[in-house]
Design a protein around this motif. Sequence first.
Motif, PDB file in Angstrom:
ATOM      1  N   TYR A  44       0.859  -1.185   0.000  1.00  0.00           N
ATOM      2  CA  TYR A  44       0.000   0.000   0.000  1.00  0.00           C
ATOM      3  C   TYR A  44       0.896   1.236   0.000  1.00  0.00           C
ATOM      4  CZ  TYR A  44      -3.244  -3.604   1.277  1.00  0.00           C
ATOM      5  OH  TYR A  44      -3.976  -4.757   1.267  1.00  0.00           O
ATOM      6  N   ASP A  45       0.912   1.917  -1.137  1.00  0.00           N
ATOM      7  CA  ASP A  45       1.800   3.065  -1.308  1.00  0.00           C
ATOM      8  C   ASP A  45       0.986   4.355  -1.235  1.00  0.00           C
ATOM      9  OD1 ASP A  45       3.638   4.962  -1.979  1.00  0.00           O
ATOM     10  OD2 ASP A  45       4.248   4.056  -3.881  1.00  0.00           O
ATOM     11  N   PHE A  46       1.138   5.077  -0.116  1.00  0.00           N
ATOM     12  CA  PHE A  46       0.484   6.371   0.054  1.00  0.00           C
ATOM     13  C   PHE A  46       1.478   7.515  -0.127  1.00  0.00           C
ATOM     14  CE2 PHE A  46      -2.669   3.655   1.997  1.00  0.00           C
ATOM     15  CZ  PHE A  46      -3.876   4.287   1.711  1.00  0.00           C
ATOM     16  N   GLY A  47       2.519   7.260  -0.915  1.00  0.00           N
ATOM     17  CA  GLY A  47       3.505   8.290  -1.154  1.00  0.00           C
ATOM     18  C   GLY A  47       2.947   9.517  -1.848  1.00  0.00           C
ATOM     19  N   TRP A  48       1.798   9.374  -2.507  1.00  0.00           N
ATOM     20  CA  TRP A  48       1.158  10.493  -3.195  1.00  0.00           C
ATOM     21  C   TRP A  48       0.395  11.410  -2.242  1.00  0.00           C
ATOM     22  CZ3 TRP A  48      -3.898   9.991  -1.905  1.00  0.00           C
ATOM     23  CH2 TRP A  48      -4.352   8.698  -1.607  1.00  0.00           C
ATOM     24  N   ASN A  49       0.222  10.976  -1.001  1.00  0.00           N
ATOM     25  CA  ASN A  49      -0.645  11.685  -0.049  1.00  0.00           C
ATOM     26  C   ASN A  49       0.068  12.892   0.568  1.00  0.00           C
ATOM     27  OD1 ASN A  49      -2.634  12.412   1.725  1.00  0.00           O
ATOM     28  ND2 ASN A  49      -2.211  10.780   3.203  1.00  0.00           N
ATOM     29  N   ASP A  50      -0.462  14.070   0.268  1.00  0.00           N
ATOM     30  CA  ASP A  50       0.029  15.301   0.879  1.00  0.00           C
ATOM     31  C   ASP A  50      -1.037  15.783   1.863  1.00  0.00           C
ATOM     32  OD1 ASP A  50       0.816  17.825   1.617  1.00  0.00           O
ATOM     33  OD2 ASP A  50       1.335  18.490  -0.403  1.00  0.00           O
ATOM     34  N   PRO A  51      -0.781  15.637   3.165  1.00  0.00           N
ATOM     35  CA  PRO A  51      -1.799  16.015   4.166  1.00  0.00           C
ATOM     36  C   PRO A  51      -2.230  17.469   4.092  1.00  0.00           C
ATOM     37  CG  PRO A  51      -0.047  14.710   5.167  1.00  0.00           C
ATOM     38  CD  PRO A  51       0.427  15.076   3.792  1.00  0.00           C
ATOM     39  N   ASN A  52      -1.474  18.295   3.390  1.00  0.00           N
ATOM     40  CA  ASN A  52      -1.832  19.710   3.269  1.00  0.00           C
ATOM     41  C   ASN A  52      -2.888  19.954   2.195  1.00  0.00           C
ATOM     42  OD1 ASN A  52       0.074  20.630   5.245  1.00  0.00           O
ATOM     43  ND2 ASN A  52       1.694  20.316   3.725  1.00  0.00           N
ATOM     44  N   LEU A  53      -3.176  18.931   1.367  1.00  0.00           N
ATOM     45  CA  LEU A  53      -4.136  19.085   0.279  1.00  0.00           C
ATOM     46  C   LEU A  53      -5.466  18.428   0.643  1.00  0.00           C
ATOM     47  CD1 LEU A  53      -1.879  18.344  -2.839  1.00  0.00           C
ATOM     48  CD2 LEU A  53      -2.597  20.579  -1.944  1.00  0.00           C
ATOM     49  N   THR A  54      -6.557  19.154   0.455  1.00  0.00           N
ATOM     50  CA  THR A  54      -7.891  18.632   0.784  1.00  0.00           C
ATOM     51  C   THR A  54      -8.172  17.338   0.042  1.00  0.00           C
ATOM     52  OG1 THR A  54      -8.697  20.879   1.131  1.00  0.00           O
ATOM     53  CG2 THR A  54     -10.355  19.171   0.767  1.00  0.00           C
ATOM     54  N   CYS A  55      -7.868  17.310  -1.244  1.00  0.00           N
ATOM     55  CA  CYS A  55      -8.120  16.135  -2.080  1.00  0.00           C
ATOM     56  C   CYS A  55      -7.431  14.901  -1.506  1.00  0.00           C
ATOM     57  CB  CYS A  55      -7.634  16.419  -3.495  1.00  0.00           C
ATOM     58  SG  CYS A  55      -7.631  15.005  -4.591  1.00  0.00           S
ATOM     59  N   CYS A  56      -6.167  15.047  -1.123  1.00  0.00           N
ATOM     60  CA  CYS A  56      -5.401  13.908  -0.603  1.00  0.00           C
ATOM     61  C   CYS A  56      -5.942  13.434   0.733  1.00  0.00           C
ATOM     62  CB  CYS A  56      -3.924  14.290  -0.473  1.00  0.00           C
ATOM     63  SG  CYS A  56      -3.092  14.547  -2.054  1.00  0.00           S
ATOM     64  N   ARG A  57      -6.274  14.369   1.611  1.00  0.00           N
ATOM     65  CA  ARG A  57      -6.787  13.983   2.924  1.00  0.00           C
ATOM     66  C   ARG A  57      -8.075  13.164   2.792  1.00  0.00           C
ATOM     67  NH1 ARG A  57      -5.619  19.389   4.223  1.00  0.00           N
ATOM     68  NH2 ARG A  57      -7.847  19.904   4.269  1.00  0.00           N
ATOM     69  N   SER A  58      -8.985  13.616   1.937  1.00  0.00           N
ATOM     70  CA  SER A  58     -10.257  12.909   1.765  1.00  0.00           C
ATOM     71  C   SER A  58     -10.052  11.545   1.110  1.00  0.00           C
ATOM     72  CB  SER A  58     -11.223  13.749   0.930  1.00  0.00           C
ATOM     73  OG  SER A  58     -11.592  14.925   1.601  1.00  0.00           O
ATOM     74  N   ALA A  59      -9.217  11.486   0.068  1.00  0.00           N
ATOM     75  CA  ALA A  59      -8.956  10.210  -0.608  1.00  0.00           C
ATOM     76  C   ALA A  59      -8.355   9.210   0.355  1.00  0.00           C
ATOM     77  CB  ALA A  59      -8.026  10.430  -1.796  1.00  0.00           C
ATOM     78  N   ARG A  80      -3.681   2.119  -5.466  1.00  0.00           N
ATOM     79  CA  ARG A  80      -2.753   2.349  -6.570  1.00  0.00           C
ATOM     80  C   ARG A  80      -3.327   3.308  -7.599  1.00  0.00           C
ATOM     81  NH1 ARG A  80      -0.837  -2.321 -10.892  1.00  0.00           N
ATOM     82  NH2 ARG A  80       0.296  -0.926 -12.314  1.00  0.00           N
ATOM     83  N   TYR A  81      -4.581   3.082  -8.003  1.00  0.00           N
ATOM     84  CA  TYR A  81      -5.113   3.864  -9.117  1.00  0.00           C
ATOM     85  C   TYR A  81      -5.596   5.242  -8.674  1.00  0.00           C
ATOM     86  CZ  TYR A  81      -4.614  -0.486 -11.614  1.00  0.00           C
ATOM     87  OH  TYR A  81      -4.093  -1.622 -12.184  1.00  0.00           O
ATOM     88  N   VAL A  82      -6.139   5.354  -7.473  1.00  0.00           N
ATOM     89  CA  VAL A  82      -6.491   6.682  -6.976  1.00  0.00           C
ATOM     90  C   VAL A  82      -5.217   7.512  -6.819  1.00  0.00           C
ATOM     91  CG1 VAL A  82      -7.385   7.966  -5.004  1.00  0.00           C
ATOM     92  CG2 VAL A  82      -8.623   5.982  -5.858  1.00  0.00           C
ATOM     93  N   GLY A  83      -4.178   6.888  -6.272  1.00  0.00           N
ATOM     94  CA  GLY A  83      -2.899   7.579  -6.134  1.00  0.00           C
ATOM     95  C   GLY A  83      -2.342   8.011  -7.470  1.00  0.00           C
ATOM     96  N   LEU A 119     -11.516   3.001  -9.828  1.00  0.00           N
ATOM     97  CA  LEU A 119     -11.648   4.435  -9.547  1.00  0.00           C
ATOM     98  C   LEU A 119     -13.074   4.819  -9.126  1.00  0.00           C
ATOM     99  CD1 LEU A 119      -9.506   6.549 -12.042  1.00  0.00           C
ATOM    100  CD2 LEU A 119      -9.413   6.517  -9.559  1.00  0.00           C
ATOM    101  N   PRO A 120     -14.114   4.480  -9.910  1.00  0.00           N
ATOM    102  CA  PRO A 120     -15.462   4.863  -9.466  1.00  0.00           C
ATOM    103  C   PRO A 120     -15.864   4.205  -8.153  1.00  0.00           C
ATOM    104  CG  PRO A 120     -15.568   3.470 -11.418  1.00  0.00           C
ATOM    105  CD  PRO A 120     -14.141   3.864 -11.240  1.00  0.00           C
ATOM    106  N   ALA A 121     -15.279   3.045  -7.824  1.00  0.00           N
ATOM    107  CA  ALA A 121     -15.589   2.414  -6.542  1.00  0.00           C
ATOM    108  C   ALA A 121     -15.215   3.334  -5.384  1.00  0.00           C
ATOM    109  CB  ALA A 121     -14.847   1.084  -6.417  1.00  0.00           C
ATOM    110  N   VAL A 122     -14.062   3.995  -5.519  1.00  0.00           N
ATOM    111  CA  VAL A 122     -13.620   4.927  -4.482  1.00  0.00           C
ATOM    112  C   VAL A 122     -14.346   6.262  -4.606  1.00  0.00           C
ATOM    113  CG1 VAL A 122     -11.637   6.176  -3.532  1.00  0.00           C
ATOM    114  CG2 VAL A 122     -11.349   3.844  -4.383  1.00  0.00           C
TER     115      VAL A 122
END
Length: 481
Positions: A44-59, A80-83, A119-122
């Motif tokens: 599980y790679d959450f390297g794309w997650n920037d806690p400062n961005l609303t989009c990333c926090r919600s995803a 993987r695909y949302v990231g 993607l639509p599942a998430v």
Amino acid sequence: MSAAEPKKRIKDDAKDVALLDGRVEAILQTGVTYISSDQATHRYDFGWNDPNLTCCRSASAILHGMFSTHSLSYVQACTRYVGAAIAEGRRAGRPMEMLGLVDIAEWPARHGLATWPFLPAVLSRWTESGLPGLEPELIAFLTGPEAFEERYEGQYFALVANDPERGALTEQELRSVRDGVNRAFEEGGIDLSEWALVWFLIATGVRPVQIARMRRGDVIVTSGPEGNEITLAIPLAKGEQQVGTARWKRKCPSVLADVLLRYLWGPGDQSHPDACLFFERSDEIQNRIHSIFRRVKTWSDRLGGPVPIFPYRFRYTLGTRAIALGATDHEAARLLTHRSTSCVHYYRAALPTLQKPIADAIGPEMGFIASVFQGRPIDTLQEATRKGQPGAVIRDFAHLVGQKLGACGTMAKCHHDAPRACLTCHKFEPLRGAPWEQFLQVLEEDLESETEDRIRLITEEQIDAVRAIIIERDAHARAVQ
């Protein structure tokens, strides 16, 4: 920096989540976590997650919530695909405070249609949760992709084509819908106007707004050498803020023609040609379709439950089937009443990855019986529903010199189509001892000599039904030995 500081930072970055099997695991919020199951080790790679961005926090919140409701491998793919969607948006220079339709519009070209369902599942869970981070246009697409027809030069279709709940129907699902609607009408579950409305959508694939604009006079009946022929004058749908007068004429498919004649020329019906064909507004048509399929029993093998139905599914199905049968872009565009061919090449591009043939869990032989043949095999005419009644016996005079093939379990006067039309009718009661191999050979020879694709499809269905009868007959013989 002491050795303890990195460990503390990792611990602060982790969040405990409950898994589907009851375990609790710590998942890194902005890094890579590995979780083992009895089948594999999942990454599980959450390297794309920037806690400062609303989009990333919600995803991130949505994905972490899915650990308790979905398998480890499924959440891995979703992560993987949302990231990837978020990371690609950032590389393109978008601020990514909000995930937009522009971030997924070209998804099939970059990642392939097989990856799209994750993607639509998430995103659907995200929409339902009310968490911020999705642009309004993307939310509108997720809840009603049909409204985006011809936008983005047609990519919308590639995105929904493989969606098992909103995209094109498989052959098994379409057959289930047809049989379910016919059975419901026969048993009084739906009325004549509802039966005709569903068949109109199945046969034409037109949009609800086009049906709403149709008058009874748009169903043009003329006398031909083979009886009444029907031409449909279909209004064009674009330029929505006004009721357009432009219409394209199209020959009515034969199965729909019979239904429409029955609907329009019912007992005592003296409706004016300017009266609406079904309903005045498109939302009334959509609401009625939802009402109908709450009463009609259908089954989807790939979903393991009822077939989700809304009007545009028939449109997607008609478009893909037309391309599959060799229609040119211009022919398919005219069939779908598009003014240009801009959408059609996306229908064509989606075809190679449309749903694979259904593999029934209890084996391919029983799958034939479940999906094609729905009648009740009998050993003698004494077992028939209408034993001894005139007209109950079904024969084949054209090829088998009047040999008995079975019985009709209804009073329907459709014997001029017998025995071929009977093969896919749920009221047909075939005799196990009839010469089915001989009849199968006749059908296969007809298929080889037939050049019209529409007739070939019908004959292939009939061949499948005969094979199903043979399989059931042989299985029955083994069981009674």
